[in-house]
Structures are given as C-alpha cells and as structure tokens.
Scaffold this active site. Structure first.
Site, mmCIF file in Angstrom:
data_model
loop_
_atom_site.group_PDB
_atom_site.id
_atom_site.type_symbol
_atom_site.label_atom_id
_atom_site.label_comp_id
_atom_site.label_asym_id
_atom_site.label_seq_id
_atom_site.Cartn_x
_atom_site.Cartn_y
_atom_site.Cartn_z
ATOM 1 N N ASP A 113 0.793 -1.242 0.000
ATOM 2 C CA ASP A 113 0.000 0.000 0.000
ATOM 3 C C ASP A 113 0.823 1.290 0.000
ATOM 4 O O ASP A 113 1.825 1.393 0.720
ATOM 5 C CB ASP A 113 -0.850 0.107 1.276
ATOM 6 C CG ASP A 113 -1.587 -1.145 1.630
ATOM 7 O OD1 ASP A 113 -1.540 -2.107 0.868
ATOM 8 O OD2 ASP A 113 -2.204 -1.152 2.704
ATOM 9 N N PHE A 160 2.241 -1.156 10.037
ATOM 10 C CA PHE A 160 1.236 -1.305 8.980
ATOM 11 C C PHE A 160 0.807 0.060 8.443
ATOM 12 O O PHE A 160 1.278 1.098 8.880
ATOM 13 C CB PHE A 160 0.042 -2.106 9.532
ATOM 14 C CG PHE A 160 0.194 -3.604 9.366
ATOM 15 C CD1 PHE A 160 1.433 -4.197 9.166
ATOM 16 C CD2 PHE A 160 -0.923 -4.437 9.395
ATOM 17 C CE1 PHE A 160 1.568 -5.574 9.002
ATOM 18 C CE2 PHE A 160 -0.809 -5.813 9.232
ATOM 19 C CZ PHE A 160 0.423 -6.382 9.028
HETATM 20 C C1 FRU Z 1 -3.857 -3.570 2.775
HETATM 21 C C2 FRU Z 1 -3.196 -4.067 4.052
HETATM 22 C C3 FRU Z 1 -3.509 -3.153 5.215
HETATM 23 C C4 FRU Z 1 -2.363 -3.390 6.134
HETATM 24 C C5 FRU Z 1 -1.211 -3.600 5.178
HETATM 25 C C6 FRU Z 1 -0.201 -4.599 5.651
HETATM 26 O O1 FRU Z 1 -3.278 -4.051 1.615
HETATM 27 O O2 FRU Z 1 -3.581 -5.400 4.310
HETATM 28 O O3 FRU Z 1 -4.760 -3.374 5.804
HETATM 29 O O4 FRU Z 1 -2.145 -2.300 6.986
HETATM 30 O O5 FRU Z 1 -1.784 -4.039 3.953
HETATM 31 O O6 FRU Z 1 0.926 -4.614 4.833
#
Ligand code: FRU
Length: 481
Positions: free
Chosen positions: A38, A97
C-alpha cells in the site's frame, strides 16, 4: 548494535545491485529493492510530495512491514529516501502497517498501525494499535509510540487516515467487528489523545468481513468514503479481484456519522489496483495513488528482486451523476518526449502496427463507435495484452495472456454511450493504466511481456473500425539535463 532501521537501509544498498531491470518501471514508483504494497502517508511537506509505502526491504515477499519513503517535486519523478520506520518498538514489533501523514505545525507526523501478535499468529492473539512518529526534516522520524489502543473486543483495527477539519484532527480506522467490516471515526486536539466519535456500520454499504484503508474526504459538494473491502463475492463482471477497492458517495460533517447516498462502486476495473489513499496538492486537487498489484497474484517480477509498484497519481472529480472520475495528473505531461501522430484510418479486418519495442509510452486513441461494426477492435501490446471493444457484449475488455507465468484472463467495463470513445493509455515496463473518456472508468493491470514481444498495434476483427485520431509520446522520468 545495528538497529532494524539501519539494517534495512544497509540491506537496500547491498541488494539494490541485484535488481533485474526487465519489468522495473520507467516512471512509476516502485521499491528500490524488495517488496512494496500500500501507499502510505501521501502528503505535501516542505516543498515536496512525500510517498511512503508498505515495504519489506530484505525480500521480494511480504514480511515484517517497514515504511519505505520517496519524495518528489511533481508527483511523477521520485527520489528514494532512507526507510522511515522499521518494526522495532514494543507496539509494532510484527510490523508498521498502513497509515497516513499530516503536517502539524512545523512537523510531519505519521500515524500508522502497530501490528503485533501475543503468541501464535492467529486472530485471537492479534493486537493492532495506532502509533505516532514525527519529523522536523521530513527524512528522519522520532517514534512517539502508541496513541490509540485497540478497542475492547476488536483484533483487526488498522490503517488510520487522519485529516484536519476546522479546529480538530479527525481519523478513520478500518475494523472488523463480529465478522463484519466497519469504519470508526475519531477526533483529537493534539494527535496524541483520541476520542471515538461514531462508527460507519459496514453492512448497509457492502457485505465484507473487513474494510481496509478507509479514507473520508470532500469532493464537489459531497463526501467520499473510499475503502478496500475484503470478502465481497464475485458477481458477474463485478468484484472479480481477490479484494476490491471502491467508494460510496454521501455526506458527512464533524460530530455526525457518514450518511451514504448511493451504492458501493469499484474504483478501478483492471486486475491490479488496491488500497488507494488520497491527498491534496497545494493547489487544492484531490489526488489518489493505489497499489498496482493484488494480494496473492503471481508477480513474476519477484524473480528480479522486487515486487509491487504504485499507480500513477490520479486527480478525482465528481460527475454530475455522482460518480468519481479519475484523471492522470497534468504533471504527467512533463514526462512526454516527441509526439507521434497517426492518420485517421478505417481498419478493415486488419492489424496495423504502430510501433515496435514499446516500453514507456502514453497513447491516445479516439474511436468512432457508431461506424465501427467489427466484432472486436482495439489495441494490442505484444501477443499477451489487448484492450478492445467487444461489440457483441458492448463492453471494453482488458485481456492478458502470459501462460508462461500462469497469468490469463480478462476484466471489462460497459461501453459508455456516445459515438466517440476516447482512450488514454499509460504503458510502462510491467503495467497498463487505461483512462476511458473523461475518466469515467479506469482499468489497471500488470503485464509481463518478454523484451522481444512489445509491439503495439491497432486491430479490427470480423468487420471495420474507425480510428478518428491516434497519437503517442515516449515517456521518461529522467531529470531533463
Ligand atoms: C492492505 C493491508 C492493510 C495493512 C497492510 C499490511 O493491503 O492489508 O490493511 O495495513 O496491507 O501490509
């Protein structure tokens, strides 16, 4: 002893030499090496656009999440910076995250999810809390620890998106409550103490077990709730990817919950677009970037030491009929080299080669649909990728066929009404992003042609097709010398 952050930066320096350029993007933001998912913390600070991202520096597979970091003067030429966050605190020991960034006074503040398991990695042992880190120079960050604990009874509670509204900070966080996705809205005076304001119950909007990466922002005279739901079942042509990303139009103001006014709509209709995040430019445009990949997809670029990239920045507008339209930001035009034009043409059951070895190009094609009766007509890139109008189903199709990588299949959108169909297509080493008409649909997919299979052509099968106008520009993100 070397900290995790130092180790991450040394690993990048060391491993970067191993990157294979074959599918590495020419003008999209991708990790210098290792894994990316992300976009995080998209913001403008101190004269630069900043893009952070979910990053695993030491491997092209997902792993303990760090925050990678790049900055840009124009959203299209990016400079890599040292990793901003490593999972080294007690509150984020299994991963930093996703989250967002805001400018608070003189500082750049990152608000992100600290992810950790107490014991075995199963849901009951999962703790996700919201954390803060700040920076004065926009390059090195001071960790300030947890600012919001997990609410009683929740385990999945992540991806804070923070913004300023009058005198207060607001934040949306995605959550899973009793097996259903929802969003919680919080308020704070100082980014450090948060009070819950309201929840947006997911079920009335879409049935998903978790809403990831929520975002709530004004567009036109409405508010858009954008999020990435997990667990929507495929339905005909819709929801074909493992997870979706989309939006609901509605209204919101401080102190109230979000009132939806329409149905959930997917944002992009290709194979690879997830977890978009929005930000505003200094001149007031609302722009999103997403992850140009999808969980559990093949990603052949892993063999070259990296995986994942971000989409182009897309400016959003709201159409009169209440749809979010996406437009490539105007800064992309500064990447253009010399324009090539092709004469208007009637394709009579034929294939016309436009160009060999197409790697980084913007292509514009205008079709006259009213005088095009071919069963299929469109554009191909090598033997593996085609974008075409299917006259029988009245749909625009994006098709990929790379059996050597176990990738085959298509996505499609309805053919818009009107005699003129305009395509704006951005081709990069391993991606296609198609903007249809005035951004009413976008289709984004990763592609994996071999080096000698990148010929671009227009075609019509079983009938005729009229090309009003076709032109293309080579694109390069090298700084002009
Ligand atoms: C979305 C996600 C988020 C999380 C991150 C972990 O793609 O699953 O919810 O924070 O990626 O890498």
């Amino acid at each position: 002893m070397e900290s995790l952050l130092q180790a991450a930066n040394s690993a990048i320096k060391e491993n970067q030499k191993e990157i294979k350029p074959r599918w590495y993007p020419e003008y999209h933001l991708a990790p210098p090496v290792g894994w990316m998912n992300d976009p995080n913390g998209l913001t403008w600070f101190d004269g630069y656009f900043h893009a952070f991202y979910q990053h695993h520096p030491s491997s092209p597979e997902w792993g303990p999440m760090h925050w990678g970091h790049a900055r840009s003067r124009d959203m299209v030429r990016w400079e890599h910076l040292p990793v901003a966050l490593a999972p080294e605190g007690p509150e984020d020991r299994d991963g930093c995250f996703s989250g967002s960034a805001v400018v608070a006074g003189e500082k750049l503040a990152l608000i992100y999810t600290g992810h950790k398991f107490h014991g075995q990695p199963v849901d009951e042992n999962l703790y996700q809390v919201q954390c803060l880190a700040t920076s004065s120079d926009g390059v090195t960050f001071q960790r300030e620890g947890m600012v919001l604990d997990t609410p009683e009874g929740l385990h999945h509670f992540r991806d804070p998106k923070v913004w300023r509204e009058k005198e207060a900070w607001y934040m949306v966080v995605g959550a899973k409550k009793q097996g259903k996705g929802e969003v919680q809205i919080y308020r704070s005076a100082d980014l450090r103490h948060w009070d819950v304001e309201s929840a947006i119950a997911g079920e009335a909007i879409c049935s998903a077990y978790m809403w990831e990466c929520p975002d709530l922002f004004p567009l036109g005279d409405k508010h858009i709730l954008m999020f990435s739901p997990q667990g929507i079942a495929a339905e005909g042509y819709r929801y074909r990817n493992l997870f979706q990303s989309g939006y609901v139009v509605g209204s919101w103001q401080p102190g109230e919950t979000f009132a939806p006014e329409g149905a959930f709509q997917e944002l992009d209709h290709g194979h690879d677009f997830y977890a978009p995040q929005s930000f505003t430019t200094p001149d007031g445009r609302r722009v999103i970037m997403g992850w140009l990949a999808m969980w559990e997809s093949v990603m052949p670029e892993k063999a070259g030491g990296w995986a994942g990239m971000l989409s182009l920045p897309r400016e959003l507008t709201l159409s009169e009929d209440g749809r979010v339209c996406q437009h490539p930001v105007k800064e992309l035009e500064t990447l253009r080299g010399t324009c090539e034009q092709w004469q208007p043409a009637k394709l009579q059951q034929q294939t016309v080669i436009l160009k060999e070895h197409v790697r980084a190009m913007e292509v514009q094609v205008e079709w006259d649909t009213s005088s095009s009766d071919a069963e299929r007509y469109g554009l191909s890139l090598g033997s593996g990728a085609r974008i075409y109008v299917d006259n029988q189903s009245q749909r625009i199709v994006l098709e990929r066929h790379y059996p050597e990588h176990n990738i085959s299949g298509y996505r499609s959108v309805p053919l818009p009404e009107g005699d003129l169909l305009r395509w704006r297509l951005f081709i990069d080493s391993s991606s296609l992003e198609l903007f249809i008409n005035a951004g009413e649909y976008t289709m984004s997919s990763r592609i994996y042609p071999s080096d000698d299979d990148r010929q671009m052509a227009l075609f019509s099968h079983s009938g005729n097709a009229t090309v009003h106008h076709a032109c293309a520009w080579p694109l390069s993100a090298e700084e002009p010398s």
